[in-house]
Write a protein that holds these residues in place. Structure first.
Motif, mmCIF file in Angstrom:
data_model
loop_
_atom_site.group_PDB
_atom_site.id
_atom_site.type_symbol
_atom_site.label_atom_id
_atom_site.label_comp_id
_atom_site.label_asym_id
_atom_site.label_seq_id
_atom_site.Cartn_x
_atom_site.Cartn_y
_atom_site.Cartn_z
ATOM 1 N N ILE A 4 -47.193 8.027 51.776
ATOM 2 C CA ILE A 4 -46.915 6.575 51.507
ATOM 3 C C ILE A 4 -47.311 6.568 49.645
ATOM 4 N N ILE A 6 -47.793 3.822 47.185
ATOM 5 C CA ILE A 6 -48.152 2.273 46.970
ATOM 6 C C ILE A 6 -48.094 2.146 45.389
ATOM 7 N N GLY A 21 -51.698 -1.064 52.072
ATOM 8 C CA GLY A 21 -51.032 0.420 52.095
ATOM 9 C C GLY A 21 -52.000 1.501 52.314
ATOM 10 N N VAL A 116 -44.889 1.083 49.527
ATOM 11 C CA VAL A 116 -45.700 -0.203 49.711
ATOM 12 C C VAL A 116 -45.881 -0.848 48.426
#
Length: 153
Positions: A4, A6, A21, A116
């Motif tokens: 992920i 961010i 996030g 994110v």
């Protein structure tokens, strides 16, 4: 989802984006990278209160004409943001150039499963003339994006 990304800008609302996030990443047991894109130099002269445990821009004495100083300051911002989340496994990356391109290029390079980012209020004229980073990312990405709505009181 294993990775992920961010995306953080230099604005106090970035703390909300980072926390949301990060919370999702921990729920999914995913790797986290905090990304900042060094774009418009004028953004770095704005005097915001301390956020994400970072006060560097407010106390900076750097010559804003020196990009190397800005890189160091931006890298310090990312490092402090990562420390604020209190997780030594978080990585950071500083991209340079147009913000949406920086986000998209690094997301692809890092093989992110999710981006994110936050949404900000902009004037109607600004949206009309320039669009927003969020809309530019959404128009061009093939990677899923989670938008964290930021509503200013």
């Amino acid at each position: 989802m294993k990775k992920i990304l961010i995306a953080l800008d230099y604005n106090p609302v970035a703390e909300q984006v980072a926390k949301a996030g990060y919370k999702l990443a921990k729920t999914l047991n995913a790797e986290v990278c905090l990304l900042h894109t060094l774009a418009e130099i004028s953004y770095y002269g704005i005097q915001y209160p301390s956020f994400l445990g970072y006060e560097g821009y407010n106390s900076m004495n750097a010559d804003l004409n020196l990009i190397s100083d800005l890189r160091k300051i931006a890298e310090d911002f990312l490092q402090k943001a990562a420390e604020h989340l209190n997780d030594s496994t978080i990585t950071t990356h500083l991209a340079e150039g147009e913000t949406s391109s920086g986000i998209l290029n690094y997301a692809e390079e890092w093989e992110a499963d999710l981006i994110v980012m936050g949404t900000h209020s902009h004037s109607v004229l600004e949206k009309l003339l320039m669009g927003t980073v969020a809309s530019k990312v959404l128009e061009r990405t093939v990677i899923p994006v989670l938008m964290i709505p930021i509503i200013k009181d």
